[in-house]
Design a protein around this motif. Structure first.
Motif, PDB file in Angstrom:
ATOM      1  N   ASN A 125       1.020  -1.290  -0.008  1.00  0.00           N
ATOM      2  CA  ASN A 125      -0.065  -0.006   0.100  1.00  0.00           C
ATOM      3  C   ASN A 125       0.933   1.278  -0.011  1.00  0.00           C
ATOM      4  OD1 ASN A 125      -2.511   1.184  -0.207  1.00  0.00           O
ATOM      5  ND2 ASN A 125      -2.472   1.444   2.146  1.00  0.00           N
ATOM      6  N   LYS A 128       1.969   1.780  -3.596  1.00  0.00           N
ATOM      7  CA  LYS A 128       0.912   2.157  -4.282  1.00  0.00           C
ATOM      8  C   LYS A 128       0.780   3.837  -4.213  1.00  0.00           C
ATOM      9  CE  LYS A 128      -4.087   2.001  -4.967  1.00  0.00           C
ATOM     10  NZ  LYS A 128      -5.282   1.306  -4.556  1.00  0.00           N
ATOM     11  N   GLU A 129       1.000   4.235  -2.761  1.00  0.00           N
ATOM     12  CA  GLU A 129       0.651   5.649  -2.596  1.00  0.00           C
ATOM     13  C   GLU A 129       1.954   6.435  -3.337  1.00  0.00           C
ATOM     14  OE1 GLU A 129       0.503   5.455   1.629  1.00  0.00           O
ATOM     15  OE2 GLU A 129      -1.663   5.036   1.894  1.00  0.00           O
ATOM     16  N   ARG A 130       2.983   5.923  -3.306  1.00  0.00           N
ATOM     17  CA  ARG A 130       4.310   6.578  -3.757  1.00  0.00           C
ATOM     18  C   ARG A 130       4.270   6.394  -5.169  1.00  0.00           C
ATOM     19  NH1 ARG A 130       9.843   7.208  -2.182  1.00  0.00           N
ATOM     20  NH2 ARG A 130       8.735   7.447   0.047  1.00  0.00           N
ATOM     21  N   LYS A 132       1.772   4.648  -7.457  1.00  0.00           N
ATOM     22  CA  LYS A 132       0.699   4.327  -8.282  1.00  0.00           C
ATOM     23  C   LYS A 132       0.728   3.096  -8.798  1.00  0.00           C
ATOM     24  CE  LYS A 132      -0.479   8.668  -7.365  1.00  0.00           C
ATOM     25  NZ  LYS A 132      -1.464   8.899  -6.204  1.00  0.00           N
ATOM     26  N   SER A 164      -7.792  -0.611  -0.187  1.00  0.00           N
ATOM     27  CA  SER A 164      -6.762  -0.325  -1.135  1.00  0.00           C
ATOM     28  C   SER A 164      -6.459  -1.228  -2.087  1.00  0.00           C
ATOM     29  CB  SER A 164      -5.382   0.270  -0.056  1.00  0.00           C
ATOM     30  OG  SER A 164      -5.995   1.233   0.562  1.00  0.00           O
TER      31      SER A 164
END
Length: 396
Positions: A125, A128-130, A132, A164
Protein backbone atom coordinates in the motif's frame (compact mmCIF):
# COMPACT_ATOMS: atom_id res chain seq x y z
CA UNK A 1 4.12 -7.62 -17.00
CA UNK A 2 6.67 -7.24 -14.23
CA UNK A 3 5.35 -8.66 -10.95
CA UNK A 4 6.73 -8.55 -7.42
CA UNK A 5 5.56 -11.29 -5.05
CA UNK A 6 5.87 -10.19 -1.42
CA UNK A 7 5.30 -12.45 1.57
CA UNK A 8 6.14 -12.58 5.28
CA UNK A 9 7.74 -15.60 6.87
CA UNK A 10 10.64 -17.63 8.11
CA UNK A 11 12.09 -20.30 5.78
CA UNK A 12 13.15 -22.25 8.89
CA UNK A 13 9.52 -22.54 10.01
CA UNK A 14 7.52 -23.69 7.01
CA UNK A 15 3.84 -24.29 7.75
CA UNK A 16 0.53 -24.25 5.86
CA UNK A 17 0.37 -20.56 4.95
CA UNK A 18 4.05 -20.41 4.05
CA UNK A 19 3.96 -23.56 1.91
CA UNK A 20 0.80 -22.41 0.14
CA UNK A 21 2.40 -19.13 -0.91
CA UNK A 22 5.57 -20.89 -2.09
CA UNK A 23 3.55 -23.31 -4.20
CA UNK A 24 1.58 -20.45 -5.74
CA UNK A 25 4.79 -18.70 -6.69
CA UNK A 26 6.31 -21.86 -8.16
CA UNK A 27 3.28 -22.40 -10.37
CA UNK A 28 2.82 -18.72 -11.25
CA UNK A 29 6.38 -18.53 -12.55
CA UNK A 30 5.49 -21.17 -15.13
CA UNK A 31 3.07 -18.65 -16.68
CA UNK A 32 4.63 -15.31 -15.81
CA UNK A 33 8.33 -15.20 -16.63
CA UNK A 34 9.03 -11.78 -15.09
CA UNK A 35 8.30 -12.42 -11.41
CA UNK A 36 10.61 -11.31 -8.60
CA UNK A 37 10.12 -12.59 -5.07
CA UNK A 38 10.60 -10.86 -1.73
CA UNK A 39 10.20 -12.13 1.81
CA UNK A 40 9.85 -9.89 4.85
CA UNK A 41 11.94 -11.48 7.59
CA UNK A 42 11.09 -10.49 11.16
CA UNK A 43 13.90 -10.84 13.69
CA UNK A 44 13.53 -10.36 17.45
CA UNK A 45 15.37 -7.47 19.03
CA UNK A 46 17.91 -8.00 21.81
CA UNK A 47 15.53 -7.76 24.79
CA UNK A 48 12.80 -9.86 23.15
CA UNK A 49 15.37 -12.51 22.19
CA UNK A 50 16.55 -12.59 25.80
CA UNK A 51 13.04 -13.03 27.20
CA UNK A 52 12.19 -15.78 24.70
CA UNK A 53 15.52 -17.53 25.23
CA UNK A 54 16.48 -17.16 21.58
CA UNK A 55 20.06 -15.90 21.56
CA UNK A 56 21.42 -17.46 18.39
CA UNK A 57 21.19 -15.22 15.37
CA UNK A 58 22.23 -16.22 11.90
CA UNK A 59 23.90 -13.69 9.61
CA UNK A 60 21.37 -11.62 7.70
CA UNK A 61 21.58 -13.02 4.21
CA UNK A 62 20.54 -10.82 1.32
CA UNK A 63 18.92 -13.68 -0.57
CA UNK A 64 17.29 -17.00 0.30
CA UNK A 65 16.50 -19.86 -2.09
CA UNK A 66 13.30 -21.78 -1.32
CA UNK A 67 12.19 -24.66 -3.55
CA UNK A 68 14.35 -23.30 -6.35
CA UNK A 69 12.92 -19.77 -6.06
CA UNK A 70 15.25 -16.92 -5.10
CA UNK A 71 13.81 -14.46 -2.57
CA UNK A 72 15.31 -11.13 -1.63
CA UNK A 73 15.18 -10.80 2.16
CA UNK A 74 13.71 -7.62 3.64
CA UNK A 75 14.83 -7.67 7.27
CA UNK A 76 12.99 -5.82 10.01
CA UNK A 77 13.43 -5.87 13.79
CA UNK A 78 10.71 -6.62 16.32
CA UNK A 79 11.44 -4.76 19.55
CA UNK A 80 9.94 -5.70 22.91
CA UNK A 81 7.75 -2.60 23.04
CA UNK A 82 6.44 -3.20 19.51
CA UNK A 83 5.77 -6.83 20.37
CA UNK A 84 3.67 -5.78 23.38
CA UNK A 85 1.81 -3.05 21.48
CA UNK A 86 1.10 -5.31 18.50
CA UNK A 87 0.46 -8.77 19.90
CA UNK A 88 -0.52 -8.15 23.51
CA UNK A 89 -2.33 -4.82 23.64
CA UNK A 90 -3.48 -4.81 19.98
CA UNK A 91 -2.69 -1.11 19.67
CA UNK A 92 -0.72 -1.56 16.46
CA UNK A 93 -1.25 -3.59 13.31
CA UNK A 94 2.23 -3.20 11.79
CA UNK A 95 5.19 -4.08 13.97
CA UNK A 96 7.63 -1.61 12.39
CA UNK A 97 6.17 0.84 9.83
CA UNK A 98 9.29 3.00 9.70
CA UNK A 99 11.51 0.08 8.79
CA UNK A 100 9.12 -1.05 6.06
CA UNK A 101 9.17 2.41 4.49
CA UNK A 102 12.86 1.91 3.67
CA UNK A 103 11.91 -0.71 1.10
CA UNK A 104 9.47 1.39 -0.95
CA UNK A 105 12.07 2.32 -3.63
CA UNK A 106 12.74 -1.37 -4.35
CA UNK A 107 9.39 -1.62 -6.12
CA UNK A 108 9.22 1.52 -8.28
CA UNK A 109 9.76 -0.36 -11.57
CA UNK A 110 7.11 -3.04 -11.14
CA UNK A 111 3.73 -3.13 -12.87
CA UNK A 112 1.96 -5.09 -10.13
CA UNK A 113 2.52 -6.30 -6.58
CA UNK A 114 1.02 -9.56 -5.30
CA UNK A 115 1.15 -9.70 -1.51
CA UNK A 116 0.53 -12.09 1.39
CA UNK A 117 0.23 -11.24 5.10
CA UNK A 118 -0.13 -7.97 6.94
CA UNK A 119 3.35 -6.44 6.70
CA UNK A 120 3.54 -7.28 3.00
CA UNK A 121 0.15 -5.69 2.37
CA UNK A 122 1.13 -2.59 4.30
CA UNK A 123 4.35 -2.24 2.28
CA UNK A 124 2.41 -2.75 -0.95
CA UNK A 125 0.00 0.00 0.00
CA UNK A 126 2.91 2.35 0.67
CA UNK A 127 4.28 1.57 -2.78
CA UNK A 128 0.86 2.21 -4.32
CA UNK A 129 0.66 5.60 -2.61
CA UNK A 130 4.15 6.59 -3.77
CA UNK A 131 4.30 5.16 -7.30
CA UNK A 132 0.63 4.43 -8.23
CA UNK A 133 1.46 0.73 -8.63
CA UNK A 134 -1.57 -1.51 -7.93
CA UNK A 135 -1.45 -4.51 -5.62
CA UNK A 136 -3.44 -7.72 -5.25
CA UNK A 137 -3.91 -9.03 -1.71
CA UNK A 138 -4.38 -12.62 -0.56
CA UNK A 139 -5.94 -13.26 2.85
CA UNK A 140 -5.31 -16.62 4.50
CA UNK A 141 -7.11 -16.90 7.86
CA UNK A 142 -6.35 -15.16 11.14
CA UNK A 143 -5.66 -11.91 9.26
CA UNK A 144 -9.46 -11.80 8.69
CA UNK A 145 -10.95 -14.20 11.24
CA UNK A 146 -9.22 -12.78 14.30
CA UNK A 147 -7.05 -9.69 14.03
CA UNK A 148 -9.64 -7.14 12.85
CA UNK A 149 -11.74 -7.96 15.89
CA UNK A 150 -8.95 -7.51 18.44
CA UNK A 151 -9.50 -3.75 18.53
CA UNK A 152 -11.13 -0.86 16.68
CA UNK A 153 -7.66 0.29 15.63
CA UNK A 154 -6.87 -2.98 13.89
CA UNK A 155 -10.33 -3.10 12.31
CA UNK A 156 -9.79 0.34 10.76
CA UNK A 157 -6.32 -0.44 9.46
CA UNK A 158 -7.21 -3.83 7.97
CA UNK A 159 -10.27 -2.31 6.31
CA UNK A 160 -7.98 0.27 4.74
CA UNK A 161 -5.73 -2.47 3.34
CA UNK A 162 -8.68 -4.40 1.91
CA UNK A 163 -10.14 -1.28 0.31
CA UNK A 164 -6.76 -0.14 -1.04
CA UNK A 165 -6.05 -3.43 -2.81
CA UNK A 166 -7.09 -3.56 -6.45
CA UNK A 167 -8.35 -7.09 -5.80
CA UNK A 168 -8.59 -9.36 -2.76
CA UNK A 169 -8.24 -13.14 -2.91
CA UNK A 170 -9.53 -15.28 -0.05
CA UNK A 171 -8.56 -18.91 0.47
CA UNK A 172 -12.15 -19.94 1.24
CA UNK A 173 -15.69 -18.68 0.70
CA UNK A 174 -16.19 -18.63 4.45
CA UNK A 175 -13.22 -16.29 4.84
CA UNK A 176 -14.54 -14.01 2.10
CA UNK A 177 -17.94 -13.91 3.82
CA UNK A 178 -16.24 -13.05 7.11
CA UNK A 179 -14.37 -10.21 5.41
CA UNK A 180 -17.72 -8.51 4.77
CA UNK A 181 -17.74 -7.71 8.49
CA UNK A 182 -14.63 -5.61 7.79
CA UNK A 183 -15.44 -4.17 4.36
CA UNK A 184 -18.18 -4.87 1.82
CA UNK A 185 -17.04 -2.45 -0.87
CA UNK A 186 -13.76 -4.03 -1.98
CA UNK A 187 -13.27 -6.28 -5.01
CA UNK A 188 -13.10 -9.88 -3.82
CA UNK A 189 -13.03 -13.48 -4.98
CA UNK A 190 -12.20 -16.93 -3.65
CA UNK A 191 -9.00 -18.50 -4.94
CA UNK A 192 -8.83 -22.23 -4.24
CA UNK A 193 -5.41 -23.83 -4.60
CA UNK A 194 -4.47 -27.51 -4.19
CA UNK A 195 -1.52 -28.86 -2.21
CA UNK A 196 1.93 -29.64 -3.57
CA UNK A 197 2.07 -32.34 -6.22
CA UNK A 198 4.04 -34.73 -3.99
CA UNK A 199 0.90 -35.43 -1.97
CA UNK A 200 -0.66 -38.55 -3.52
CA UNK A 201 -1.84 -41.99 -2.49
CA UNK A 202 1.15 -44.32 -2.02
CA UNK A 203 1.11 -48.02 -2.91
CA UNK A 204 0.02 -50.28 0.01
CA UNK A 205 3.39 -52.01 0.22
CA UNK A 206 5.19 -48.70 0.60
CA UNK A 207 2.75 -47.58 3.30
CA UNK A 208 3.38 -50.82 5.20
CA UNK A 209 7.13 -50.17 5.07
CA UNK A 210 6.69 -46.60 6.31
CA UNK A 211 4.54 -47.71 9.22
CA UNK A 212 7.08 -50.35 10.17
CA UNK A 213 9.85 -47.75 10.20
CA UNK A 214 7.77 -45.67 12.62
CA UNK A 215 7.02 -48.62 14.87
CA UNK A 216 3.34 -48.67 13.91
CA UNK A 217 1.97 -52.23 13.79
CA UNK A 218 -1.75 -51.63 14.23
CA UNK A 219 -4.47 -52.08 11.64
CA UNK A 220 -5.87 -48.55 12.06
CA UNK A 221 -4.14 -45.17 12.40
CA UNK A 222 -5.90 -41.92 13.32
CA UNK A 223 -4.00 -38.68 13.57
CA UNK A 224 -3.74 -34.95 13.91
CA UNK A 225 -1.37 -32.70 11.94
CA UNK A 226 -0.92 -29.06 12.86
CA UNK A 227 0.32 -26.62 15.45
CA UNK A 228 -0.33 -27.59 19.06
CA UNK A 229 -1.90 -24.28 20.01
CA UNK A 230 -5.29 -23.21 21.46
CA UNK A 231 -6.89 -22.15 18.15
CA UNK A 232 -6.41 -25.72 16.85
CA UNK A 233 -8.45 -27.08 19.80
CA UNK A 234 -5.95 -29.88 20.36
CA UNK A 235 -6.89 -30.46 24.01
CA UNK A 236 -10.00 -32.25 22.78
CA UNK A 237 -7.89 -34.97 21.11
CA UNK A 238 -7.29 -37.15 24.22
CA UNK A 239 -11.04 -37.63 24.68
CA UNK A 240 -11.55 -38.51 21.02
CA UNK A 241 -8.62 -40.91 21.03
CA UNK A 242 -9.87 -42.54 24.24
CA UNK A 243 -13.29 -43.27 22.75
CA UNK A 244 -11.69 -44.72 19.61
CA UNK A 245 -9.32 -46.81 21.70
CA UNK A 246 -12.27 -48.26 23.60
CA UNK A 247 -13.93 -49.22 20.31
CA UNK A 248 -10.91 -50.46 18.35
CA UNK A 249 -8.29 -52.60 20.04
CA UNK A 250 -5.94 -52.56 17.04
CA UNK A 251 -5.44 -48.80 16.65
CA UNK A 252 -2.57 -46.29 16.84
CA UNK A 253 -2.54 -42.51 17.06
CA UNK A 254 -0.22 -40.12 15.29
CA UNK A 255 0.30 -36.48 16.29
CA UNK A 256 2.53 -34.29 14.11
CA UNK A 257 3.32 -30.75 15.17
CA UNK A 258 4.64 -28.58 17.96
CA UNK A 259 3.44 -25.63 19.99
CA UNK A 260 2.95 -24.23 23.46
CA UNK A 261 0.36 -26.89 24.38
CA UNK A 262 2.68 -29.80 23.59
CA UNK A 263 3.55 -30.71 27.19
CA UNK A 264 0.01 -30.18 28.43
CA UNK A 265 -1.35 -32.33 25.60
CA UNK A 266 1.15 -35.12 26.27
CA UNK A 267 0.11 -35.11 29.95
CA UNK A 268 -3.56 -35.32 28.98
CA UNK A 269 -2.85 -38.29 26.70
CA UNK A 270 -1.15 -39.98 29.65
CA UNK A 271 -4.06 -39.20 31.97
CA UNK A 272 -6.46 -40.72 29.44
CA UNK A 273 -4.23 -43.78 29.15
CA UNK A 274 -3.82 -43.42 25.39
CA UNK A 275 -1.73 -46.32 24.10
CA UNK A 276 0.15 -46.71 20.81
CA UNK A 277 0.61 -42.94 20.67
CA UNK A 278 3.28 -41.44 18.43
CA UNK A 279 3.95 -37.74 19.05
CA UNK A 280 6.46 -36.92 16.32
CA UNK A 281 6.88 -33.19 16.90
CA UNK A 282 7.69 -30.82 14.06
CA UNK A 283 8.46 -32.37 10.69
CA UNK A 284 9.83 -30.90 7.47
CA UNK A 285 7.39 -30.32 4.58
CA UNK A 286 9.06 -32.99 2.43
CA UNK A 287 8.35 -35.58 5.16
CA UNK A 288 4.64 -34.86 5.29
CA UNK A 289 3.43 -36.90 2.27
CA UNK A 290 5.05 -39.98 3.81
CA UNK A 291 3.47 -39.40 7.22
CA UNK A 292 0.08 -38.50 5.77
CA UNK A 293 -0.05 -41.80 3.92
CA UNK A 294 0.18 -43.64 7.24
CA UNK A 295 -3.21 -42.33 8.31
CA UNK A 296 -6.65 -43.81 7.79
CA UNK A 297 -8.42 -40.74 9.18
CA UNK A 298 -7.26 -37.21 10.02
CA UNK A 299 -9.09 -35.19 12.68
CA UNK A 300 -9.21 -31.37 12.50
CA UNK A 301 -11.16 -29.95 15.49
CA UNK A 302 -10.08 -26.30 15.05
CA UNK A 303 -11.88 -23.38 16.64
CA UNK A 304 -11.27 -21.32 13.50
CA UNK A 305 -9.57 -21.69 10.13
CA UNK A 306 -9.16 -19.99 6.79
CA UNK A 307 -8.82 -23.20 4.82
CA UNK A 308 -6.37 -25.66 6.41
CA UNK A 309 -3.95 -26.96 3.81
CA UNK A 310 -3.55 -30.17 5.76
CA UNK A 311 -7.10 -31.20 4.83
CA UNK A 312 -6.27 -30.96 1.12
CA UNK A 313 -3.01 -32.83 1.62
CA UNK A 314 -4.86 -35.63 3.38
CA UNK A 315 -7.54 -35.94 0.70
CA UNK A 316 -4.85 -36.05 -2.00
CA UNK A 317 -3.33 -39.01 -0.16
CA UNK A 318 -6.66 -40.85 0.04
CA UNK A 319 -7.09 -40.10 3.75
CA UNK A 320 -10.58 -39.32 5.08
CA UNK A 321 -10.87 -36.16 7.17
CA UNK A 322 -13.30 -35.39 9.98
CA UNK A 323 -13.44 -31.92 11.47
CA UNK A 324 -15.24 -29.05 13.08
CA UNK A 325 -17.76 -26.93 11.21
CA UNK A 326 -15.53 -23.87 11.32
CA UNK A 327 -14.04 -21.61 8.67
CA UNK A 328 -13.26 -23.23 5.34
CA UNK A 329 -13.02 -26.79 6.68
CA UNK A 330 -16.42 -27.86 5.20
CA UNK A 331 -15.42 -26.43 1.80
CA UNK A 332 -12.51 -28.85 1.75
CA UNK A 333 -13.86 -32.04 3.30
CA UNK A 334 -17.62 -31.70 2.86
CA UNK A 335 -20.31 -30.67 5.33
CA UNK A 336 -21.15 -34.32 5.99
CA UNK A 337 -17.75 -34.71 7.67
CA UNK A 338 -18.02 -31.59 9.86
CA UNK A 339 -19.73 -31.11 13.19
CA UNK A 340 -20.55 -28.18 15.44
CA UNK A 341 -18.24 -27.64 18.41
CA UNK A 342 -20.89 -28.31 21.01
CA UNK A 343 -21.37 -30.95 23.70
CA UNK A 344 -21.97 -33.59 21.03
CA UNK A 345 -18.88 -32.90 18.92
CA UNK A 346 -16.74 -35.63 20.47
CA UNK A 347 -19.38 -38.33 20.07
CA UNK A 348 -20.34 -37.27 16.53
CA UNK A 349 -16.76 -36.90 15.33
CA UNK A 350 -15.78 -40.23 16.88
CA UNK A 351 -18.76 -41.94 15.26
CA UNK A 352 -17.77 -40.58 11.85
CA UNK A 353 -14.17 -41.66 12.30
CA UNK A 354 -15.39 -45.14 13.31
CA UNK A 355 -17.53 -45.27 10.17
CA UNK A 356 -14.51 -44.65 7.95
CA UNK A 357 -12.34 -47.13 9.85
CA UNK A 358 -15.03 -49.78 9.38
CA UNK A 359 -15.37 -48.93 5.68
CA UNK A 360 -11.78 -48.67 4.39
CA UNK A 361 -12.98 -48.94 0.79
CA UNK A 362 -14.41 -45.41 1.05
CA UNK A 363 -11.32 -43.52 -0.10
CA UNK A 364 -11.73 -39.77 -0.71
CA UNK A 365 -10.20 -37.66 -3.43
CA UNK A 366 -9.44 -33.96 -3.77
CA UNK A 367 -12.49 -31.98 -4.98
CA UNK A 368 -12.19 -30.72 -8.57
CA UNK A 369 -12.42 -27.08 -7.48
CA UNK A 370 -8.90 -27.38 -6.04
CA UNK A 371 -7.01 -27.21 -9.32
CA UNK A 372 -3.72 -25.52 -10.16
CA UNK A 373 -4.83 -24.88 -13.75
CA UNK A 374 -8.01 -23.15 -12.60
CA UNK A 375 -6.22 -21.19 -9.88
CA UNK A 376 -3.50 -19.94 -12.23
CA UNK A 377 -6.02 -18.96 -14.90
CA UNK A 378 -7.99 -17.01 -12.31
CA UNK A 379 -4.93 -15.31 -10.86
CA UNK A 380 -3.56 -14.34 -14.27
CA UNK A 381 -6.95 -12.97 -15.38
CA UNK A 382 -7.19 -10.82 -12.25
CA UNK A 383 -3.66 -9.52 -12.84
CA UNK A 384 -4.56 -8.53 -16.40
CA UNK A 385 -7.81 -6.89 -15.33
CA UNK A 386 -6.06 -4.91 -12.58
CA UNK A 387 -3.38 -3.63 -14.96
CA UNK A 388 -5.94 -2.60 -17.57
CA UNK A 389 -7.99 -0.74 -14.98
CA UNK A 390 -4.89 0.95 -13.60
CA UNK A 391 -3.71 2.04 -17.06
CA UNK A 392 -7.14 3.48 -17.78
CA UNK A 393 -7.19 5.34 -14.46
CA UNK A 394 -3.76 6.87 -15.15
CA UNK A 395 -4.80 8.04 -18.62
CA UNK A 396 -7.94 9.68 -17.23
Amino acid sequence: MKIAKIMVGNPDNKKGFFNNVIQRIVHLKTLESDVDCYIIRIEHGLMLSFLKGNFRKKPREEYTVIDGITFKNLWIDLSLINYVLTFRLHRKLIISPKQLKRFIPYFKDYDLLSSHDIEALYLSNLVKERFKIPFVATWHGSDINLRPFDSAILMHEIKNLIDSASHNFFVSQKLLDKSDDVSKLAKKSVLYTPPALDFFNFEPQKVTEIKKSLGINSKYVVGFVGSLIPIKNVMILPQIFEKLQNEFSDISFLVVGEGKLEKKLAAAFKDNNIKNLHMLGKKKPNEMPTLMNCLDVLIIPSLNEGLPRVTLEALSCGVNVVGSNRGGIPEAIGEENCFELDNEFISKATSKISFYLNNPQLKPSLPDKFSWDAALDQEKQVHNDVLQANDLAIKM
